[in-house]
Design a protein around this motif. Structure first.
Motif, PDB file in Angstrom:
ATOM      1  N   TYR A 187       1.496  10.393  -1.576  1.00 12.54           N
ATOM      2  CA  TYR A 187       0.352  10.846  -2.344  1.00 12.54           C
ATOM      3  C   TYR A 187       0.667  12.186  -2.988  1.00 12.54           C
ATOM      4  O   TYR A 187       1.394  12.998  -2.423  1.00 12.54           O
ATOM      5  N   THR A 246     -12.258  -0.881  -3.569  1.00 13.10           N
ATOM      6  CA  THR A 246     -12.473   0.344  -2.808  1.00 13.10           C
ATOM      7  C   THR A 246     -12.017   0.156  -1.372  1.00 13.10           C
ATOM      8  O   THR A 246     -12.335  -0.855  -0.743  1.00 13.10           O
ATOM      9  N   THR A 247     -11.273   1.114  -0.868  1.00  9.95           N
ATOM     10  CA  THR A 247     -10.969   1.204   0.554  1.00  9.95           C
ATOM     11  C   THR A 247     -12.080   2.017   1.195  1.00  9.95           C
ATOM     12  O   THR A 247     -12.187   3.222   0.961  1.00  9.95           O
ATOM     13  N   ASP A 279      -5.382   4.902   5.616  1.00 10.95           N
ATOM     14  CA  ASP A 279      -5.394   4.099   4.394  1.00 10.95           C
ATOM     15  C   ASP A 279      -4.687   2.768   4.638  1.00 10.95           C
ATOM     16  O   ASP A 279      -5.160   1.699   4.231  1.00 10.95           O
ATOM     17  N   ARG A 322      -0.362   1.178 -10.718  1.00  7.42           N
ATOM     18  CA  ARG A 322      -1.561   1.229  -9.877  1.00  7.42           C
ATOM     19  C   ARG A 322      -2.127   2.644  -9.863  1.00  7.42           C
ATOM     20  O   ARG A 322      -1.396   3.626  -9.668  1.00  7.42           O
ATOM     21  N   ILE A 331      -8.517  -3.189   1.042  1.00  7.02           N
ATOM     22  CA  ILE A 331      -9.208  -2.907  -0.213  1.00  7.02           C
ATOM     23  C   ILE A 331     -10.304  -3.958  -0.384  1.00  7.02           C
ATOM     24  O   ILE A 331     -10.049  -5.158  -0.307  1.00  7.02           O
ATOM     25  N   TRP A 352      -9.948  -4.206  -9.275  1.00  6.06           N
ATOM     26  CA  TRP A 352     -10.662  -2.949  -9.050  1.00  6.06           C
ATOM     27  C   TRP A 352     -11.352  -3.058  -7.693  1.00  6.06           C
ATOM     28  O   TRP A 352     -12.114  -3.998  -7.461  1.00  6.06           O
ATOM     29  N   ARG A 411      -4.952   5.241  -8.161  1.00  8.80           N
ATOM     30  CA  ARG A 411      -5.771   5.400  -6.963  1.00  8.80           C
ATOM     31  C   ARG A 411      -6.279   6.836  -6.880  1.00  8.80           C
ATOM     32  O   ARG A 411      -5.563   7.780  -7.200  1.00  8.80           O
ATOM     33  N   MET A 465       0.848  -1.193   0.000  1.00 13.18           N
ATOM     34  CA  MET A 465       0.000   0.000   0.000  1.00 13.18           C
ATOM     35  C   MET A 465       0.880   1.238   0.000  1.00 13.18           C
ATOM     36  O   MET A 465       1.780   1.370   0.808  1.00 13.18           O
ATOM     37  N   GLU A 484      -5.768  -1.691 -10.457  1.00 12.81           N
ATOM     38  CA  GLU A 484      -4.453  -2.210 -10.774  1.00 12.81           C
ATOM     39  C   GLU A 484      -4.120  -1.909 -12.237  1.00 12.81           C
ATOM     40  O   GLU A 484      -5.006  -1.559 -13.028  1.00 12.81           O
ATOM     41  N   THR A 507      -9.112   1.959  -6.025  1.00 10.89           N
ATOM     42  CA  THR A 507      -7.856   1.423  -6.551  1.00 10.89           C
ATOM     43  C   THR A 507      -8.135   0.612  -7.811  1.00 10.89           C
ATOM     44  O   THR A 507      -9.025  -0.249  -7.810  1.00 10.89           O
ATOM     45  N   TRP A 525     -12.367  -5.721  -2.862  1.00 14.30           N
ATOM     46  CA  TRP A 525     -12.331  -5.914  -4.311  1.00 14.30           C
ATOM     47  C   TRP A 525     -13.725  -6.158  -4.865  1.00 14.30           C
ATOM     48  O   TRP A 525     -14.539  -6.853  -4.252  1.00 14.30           O
TER      49      TRP A 525
END
Length: 272
Positions: free
Chosen positions: A5, A177-178, A160, A255, A165, A175, A257, A1, A198, A196, A167
């Protein structure tokens, strides 16, 4: 992770740079590329010390009406003991870089890059940068839509890095979401999540829905569908979508995000 950012580059372009930016404002979306988040468009707030911010979304009648979103930069020693002037406003803070000392209802939390805080309306909170470097974070604000018989959500702090995540089904973990709040928790009327994709993954249909969106690219590159247009996006870009703006995505070679705001879990407002 990832724990690094994108954040605004600040400064100003050189006088000889070409005027060929990607900024766009349409009837359905606004695209604010990282290159326009410069010193000349920063703002300052009452009761904040040594702080400036980029206001990248605000309620606008006939466009996106539910939220505002800031990128805030706090210099060492800066901060606020009176950060939120509206007692009806809830907020989410997401740290891009630096260290945040956050006080919430008598408790102190240290948030680093990826740190996340939810602040319900009426929270007693304060914020300071006690480090030797700049602090940068997103601040998403929304007027809370209270419902009789539904409890007010509690404040919480996470990151985070501490959340999985989730999936999407049948995507082979390409594909996801967190989620910092469970989707069926009706106390919450907004979600601020991280999506997210990939390398090479796609959002395979044109999402068209009532939720307004703010999408800030944290890392990676993609081609994003916004209404009728395919737009190439990179770290630090911001996409602001009104309700029902179609969207889809093809992720690039790394990746991809983004931080995502959406309004949820409430009746549509009626004009009578």
């Amino acid at each position: 992770m990832a724990s690094s950012y994108a954040s605004p580059s600040a400064g100003l372009p050189g006088q000889m740079d070409l005027h060929s930016g990607r900024a766009t404002f349409t009837e359905a979306y606004a695209f604010i590329p990282r290159g326009v988040m410069r010193d000349i468009v920063t703002s300052y707030l009452p009761h904040w010390r040594d702080t400036r911010l980029w206001i990248i979304a605000r309620p606008m009648s006939g466009f996106a009406e539910t939220f505002s979103q800031y990128i805030v930069e706090v210099a060492p020693g800066g901060g606020s003991e009176r950060p939120e002037p509206n007692p009806e406003a809830e907020g989410v803070l997401f740290v891009l870089a630096g260290e945040m000392t956050l006080g919430v209802d008598g408790k102190t939390h240290l948030l680093k890059a990826g740190g996340y805080a939810f602040l319900p309306p009426g929270s007693n909170w304060s914020l300071a940068n006690k480090s030797t470097g700049p602090l940068r974070f997103h601040w998403v604000r929304k007027r809370y839509d209270a419902v009789e018989g539904v409890a007010m959500p509690d404040a919480f702090v996470t990151s985070d890095q501490d959340q999985p995540i989730r999936w999407m089904p049948d995507t082979n973990e390409r594909w996801g979401t967190t989620r910092f709040v469970e989707p069926d928790d009706l106390r919450h009327d907004m979600h601020v999540n991280i999506v997210t994709l990939e390398p090479g993954a796609v959002i395979p249909f044109e999402e068209t829905h009532v939720m307004e969106h703010g999408l800030y690219v944290l890392e990676g590159k993609a081609v994003y569908r916004l209404n009728r247009d395919w737009v190439e996006v990179e770290p630090g870009d911001f996409m602001w979508l009104r309700a029902f703006c179609p969207q889809a995505c093809y992720a690039g070679p790394e990746r991809f995000r983004y931080l995502l705001y959406k309004d949820v879990n409430r009746h549509a407002k009626l004009p009578f």
